[in-house]
Write a protein that holds these residues in place. Structure first.
Motif, mmCIF file in Angstrom:
data_model
loop_
_atom_site.group_PDB
_atom_site.id
_atom_site.type_symbol
_atom_site.label_atom_id
_atom_site.label_comp_id
_atom_site.label_asym_id
_atom_site.label_seq_id
_atom_site.Cartn_x
_atom_site.Cartn_y
_atom_site.Cartn_z
ATOM 1 N N SER A 365 -6.650 -45.832 -44.787
ATOM 2 C CA SER A 365 -5.219 -45.866 -44.488
ATOM 3 C C SER A 365 -5.008 -46.429 -43.093
ATOM 4 N N PHE A 366 -3.966 -47.230 -42.946
ATOM 5 C CA PHE A 366 -3.653 -47.766 -41.625
ATOM 6 C C PHE A 366 -3.163 -46.689 -40.673
ATOM 7 N N PHE A 367 -2.871 -45.493 -41.174
ATOM 8 C CA PHE A 367 -2.507 -44.407 -40.265
ATOM 9 C C PHE A 367 -3.687 -43.993 -39.390
ATOM 10 N N ARG A 368 -4.855 -44.581 -39.639
ATOM 11 C CA ARG A 368 -5.967 -44.319 -38.726
ATOM 12 C C ARG A 368 -5.629 -44.827 -37.324
ATOM 13 N N TYR A 369 -4.722 -45.833 -37.225
ATOM 14 C CA TYR A 369 -4.307 -46.325 -35.909
ATOM 15 C C TYR A 369 -3.647 -45.207 -35.106
ATOM 16 N N ALA A 370 -2.771 -44.432 -35.760
ATOM 17 C CA ALA A 370 -2.125 -43.322 -35.066
ATOM 18 C C ALA A 370 -3.144 -42.258 -34.677
ATOM 19 N N PHE A 381 -9.037 -48.445 -30.959
ATOM 20 C CA PHE A 381 -7.785 -48.935 -31.561
ATOM 21 C C PHE A 381 -7.651 -50.438 -31.341
ATOM 22 N N VAL A 382 -7.878 -50.900 -30.130
ATOM 23 C CA VAL A 382 -7.757 -52.336 -29.830
ATOM 24 C C VAL A 382 -8.786 -53.135 -30.614
ATOM 25 N N ARG A 383 -10.018 -52.624 -30.688
ATOM 26 C CA ARG A 383 -11.054 -53.345 -31.444
ATOM 27 C C ARG A 383 -10.702 -53.429 -32.926
ATOM 28 N N ASP A 384 -10.198 -52.341 -33.482
ATOM 29 C CA ASP A 384 -9.807 -52.339 -34.894
ATOM 30 C C ASP A 384 -8.734 -53.385 -35.176
ATOM 31 N N VAL A 385 -7.738 -53.434 -34.303
ATOM 32 C CA VAL A 385 -6.641 -54.385 -34.518
ATOM 33 C C VAL A 385 -7.137 -55.815 -34.363
ATOM 34 N N ARG A 386 -7.975 -56.067 -33.380
ATOM 35 C CA ARG A 386 -8.441 -57.438 -33.131
ATOM 36 C C ARG A 386 -9.370 -57.934 -34.227
ATOM 37 N N ARG A 387 -10.113 -57.017 -34.871
ATOM 38 C CA ARG A 387 -11.051 -57.441 -35.914
ATOM 39 C C ARG A 387 -10.378 -57.658 -37.263
ATOM 40 N N ALA A 398 -0.074 -52.236 -36.588
ATOM 41 C CA ALA A 398 -0.382 -51.347 -35.469
ATOM 42 C C ALA A 398 0.880 -50.672 -34.944
ATOM 43 N N ALA A 399 1.989 -51.415 -34.941
ATOM 44 C CA ALA A 399 3.254 -50.834 -34.475
ATOM 45 C C ALA A 399 3.790 -49.809 -35.467
ATOM 46 N N VAL A 400 3.732 -50.160 -36.781
ATOM 47 C CA VAL A 400 4.315 -49.290 -37.805
ATOM 48 C C VAL A 400 3.463 -48.053 -38.040
ATOM 49 N N PHE A 401 2.139 -48.228 -38.123
ATOM 50 C CA PHE A 401 1.246 -47.124 -38.486
ATOM 51 C C PHE A 401 0.555 -46.483 -37.281
ATOM 52 N N GLY A 402 0.631 -47.145 -36.126
ATOM 53 C CA GLY A 402 -0.022 -46.605 -34.949
ATOM 54 C C GLY A 402 0.933 -46.023 -33.934
ATOM 55 N N VAL A 403 1.905 -46.821 -33.529
ATOM 56 C CA VAL A 403 2.808 -46.398 -32.463
ATOM 57 C C VAL A 403 3.958 -45.543 -32.998
ATOM 58 N N PRO A 507 -15.321 -38.694 -42.589
ATOM 59 C CA PRO A 507 -14.600 -39.174 -41.403
ATOM 60 C C PRO A 507 -13.869 -40.475 -41.745
ATOM 61 N N ASP A 508 -12.738 -40.702 -41.122
ATOM 62 C CA ASP A 508 -11.932 -41.874 -41.451
ATOM 63 C C ASP A 508 -12.725 -43.177 -41.319
ATOM 64 N N ALA A 509 -13.623 -43.226 -40.347
ATOM 65 C CA ALA A 509 -14.388 -44.462 -40.129
ATOM 66 C C ALA A 509 -15.353 -44.758 -41.263
ATOM 67 N N GLU A 510 -15.654 -43.765 -42.103
ATOM 68 C CA GLU A 510 -16.524 -44.017 -43.250
ATOM 69 C C GLU A 510 -15.776 -44.715 -44.384
ATOM 70 N N ARG A 511 -14.456 -44.637 -44.351
ATOM 71 C CA ARG A 511 -13.665 -45.375 -45.334
ATOM 72 C C ARG A 511 -13.362 -46.784 -44.831
#
Length: 627
Positions: A365-370, A381-387, A398-403, A507-511
């Motif tokens: 889920s993109f809510f992992r950004y939040a 967070f920055v690495r995830d978005v850039r990759r 990132a704005a919708v699901f993170g901020v 853990p979220d990173a395993e998905r």
């Protein structure tokens, strides 16, 4: 393959009504069993009928079961009964020992009914993931249930009044309701629920809810992968146990390829013949996955059958509305798979395994950004978005699901209120605003914000919402109707409750992390699935198949002639304009976001013609297209 049905009637005649329903369910099994007590009858249609009462078991309990138990040995051991006892009898003994609490102990795909003649009580339940269908209705002086919706009308005098609210959800392509159907008086039992009927008292309640992830977890990524592989392998084994007629649907994607690999392993360990994989190919089209299928079947341990996809089988679209009174299995569902299932049937398959469910539980889920931002992990967070591919889209997510989720509620509430005042959520523009207001469509489709809950990250909680998603049940029921046409039962190892519970505990990173999804599955299948498939990132896209289905039904010409437009549900001019835009996007092989909702408009119109207008089933030529 089986089906169940039953009637409780204050006026008697329950046995005759149940027999009518089972006769209508003969395509699921011609052998018929009915337990009759005058005002109560429950029945089973199946290829083979077990004894209705367990020898030496509770004499007052009668059970009919559609499905199987995957932890039968464990349950039998806890009860202290022979392991050889069949699943229906085991359910009766478990009910006698633990009362209603026994249902949570059961693993497998099932829908069953228990008649307790001493307490004059009917108890029915549906499996935790909702793989097996179960419909019911309160009749004028009774209660009726069955495995298929349309046969309820053979069991009781029920109203065919349309449920406009649920149909509006379909038109919006946003099915939220878990228990409603297109008919106002007919309900589906939601997954992980049971229903109790005693006299005139009817109670529905949830018996299983996923728990927050446990605190103790394997320490390394490899341990996660090993534990996940063990569970997925067991899920495959359970769905193949005792059957020599099991095939696998292989698309060429990671999920179905994983199931093929594990099914081949299970079959090989049992000394059986090579597993048979069935694949649909689309020569010359962008959705063709032949190259990936080649990698999976290359070693010769798999018997492969490939079927070239034909033009959309529109007769099956009509079948869904006129025969099953359903609201449209999409063209890229049952109608597309029809030639594949026909080939499996011709080869004697009674069961096919699928890769369904891998996307739901393992894509993340993109809510992992939040979650990353709230934990102070700004660098990750920055690495995830850039990759992520397509940086502009990644920044928007990132704005919708993170901020946004971290913005204080006192700020969110007035912003949400202003947004709703300016039109609220974006419904398809062809839905008539008066119809939307009459059905409270905006409120129906409104979901609570994804907020942290005790023991859950936002991302994991968001993934868990698939368990309460109305669209999930609706999709399962469409798939069930499609496979039953061919006398085949689809089984889904990724929908094993143990696999789901472990996936939610990861853990979220395993998905997902960065652009990589299904990380735990990719590591688990190392050495089992060829790297060309295991490491692929893309997926086949079937927009052109859905569009073919719309064209079969008349395409743009049909937009102005839909019966639901005359009813005031949609605006035909807006629908036509959207269709033209979508046709252009499909021709350019671009993303066509309106396509699923366009299909829903056509499907709801078919249902309306079949059910409300009672029009005769059309032939292809009468519909304005060639077969």
């Amino acid at each position: 393959m089986a089906a169940i049905a039953g009637v409780l009637s204050a006026d008697g005649g329950a046995s005759a009504a149940t027999e009518r329903m089972l006769t209508a369910l003969a395509h699921r099994g011609r052998a018929m069993l009915i337990h009759d007590e005058g005002h109560v009858a429950i029945g089973l249609a199946s290829a083979a009928i077990p004894a209705v009462r367990p020898p030496g078991g509770p004499p007052s309990l009668f059970v009919v079961l559609d499905g199987r138990l995957d932890n039968r040995e464990e349950i039998a051991h806890q009860i202290g009964c022979p392991r050889a006892i069949d699943d229906a009898h085991l359910i009766a003994l478990a009910y006698e020992k633990w009362d209603d609490a026994f249902v949570e102990r059961l693993l497998g795909d099932f829908a069953f009914a228990i008649w307790d003649s001493v307490n004059r009580r009917l108890l029915c339940a549906r499996d935790a993931l909702g793989v097996k269908p179960f419909y019911y209705a309160e009749a004028p002086r009774g209660f009726v249930f069955a495995s298929e919706l349309q046969v309820l009308f053979a069991g009781a005098d029920l109203s065919r009044a349309p449920n406009e609210g649920f149909l509006a959800e379909l038109l919006a392509d946003d099915v939220v309701s878990r228990d409603e159907t297109p008919f106002r008086g007919i309900r589906r039992l939601p997954p992980a629920h049971l229903i109790s009927v005693e006299g005139t008292a009817i109670a529905v309640r949830r018996y299983w809810t996923p728990r927050p992830p446990p605190a103790a977890r394997p320490a390394s990524e490899d341990e996660h992968a090993e534990a996940f592989l063990d569970l997925l392998r067991e899920a495959v084994r359970c769905r193949m146990a005792g059957r020599d007629d099991v095939g696998v649907l292989l698309s060429g994607g990671l999920d179905s390829s994983s199931i093929v690999a594990l099914a081949s392993e299970v079959r090989g360990q049992a000394g059986g013949a090579p597993v048979h994989a069935y694949s649909l190919v689309f020569p010359g089209r962008s959705c063709d996955e032949s190259a990936f299928i080649d990698h999976v079947v290359r070693d010769g341990a798999i018997q492969a059958t490939r079927v070239t996809a034909a033009r959309c089988n529109g007769e099956l679209l009509f079948d869904d509305a006129w025969r099953y009174l359903g609201c449209g299995d999409a063209p890229n569902g049952g109608p597309m798979l029809a030639p594949l299932l026909a080939a499996a049937q011709a080869d004697g398959c009674g069961v096919v395994l699928t890769g369904d469910g891998g996307d739901e539980w393992l894509t993340g889920s993109f809510f992992r950004y939040a979650d990353l931002l709230s934990a102070g992990r700004i660098g990750q967070f920055v690495r995830d978005v850039r990759r992520a591919p397509r940086l502009a889209s990644a920044l928007r997510r990132a704005a919708v699901f993170g901020v946004w989720p971290l913005v204080p509620r006192l700020v969110q509430y007035p912003v949400r209120a202003a947004w709703r005042r300016t039109g609220g959520r974006r419904l398809p523009p062809w839905i008539d605003p008066r119809f939307a207001r009459r059905t409270s469509l905006d409120q129906r489709c409104r979901r609570p914000p994804c907020e942290p809950r005790s023991g859950w990250s936002r991302a994991t909680w968001d993934v868990a919402q698939y368990l309460t998603d109305g669209a999930q049940s609706h999709a399962f029921e469409g798939a069930d109707r499609s496979s039953q046409r061919w006398g085949i039962e689809e089984r889904h190892p990724f929908y094993d409750r143990r696999v789901v519970e472990y996936s939610l505990a990861l853990p979220d990173a395993e998905r997902a992390e960065g652009a990589e999804t299904k990380r735990v599955l990719r590591r688990a299948m190392r050495g089992l699935v060829p790297d060309a498939v295991r490491l692929r990132r893309g997926k086949a896209e079937f927009s052109s198949v859905v569009f073919d289905g719309l064209e079969y039904l008349g395409g743009e010409r049909r937009c102005g002639r839909l019966a639901i437009a005359r009813e005031g549900w949609i605006d035909p001019r807006a629908l036509t304009a959207a269709y033209r835009r979508t046709a252009d996007l499909v021709a350019r092989r671009a993303v066509a976001p309106a396509l699923p909702a366009l299909w829903r408009a056509f499907a709801v119109d078919l249902w309306f013609r079949a059910v409300v207008l009672r029009e005769p089933r059309p032939a292809a030529a009468e519909w304005g297209v060639a077969p």
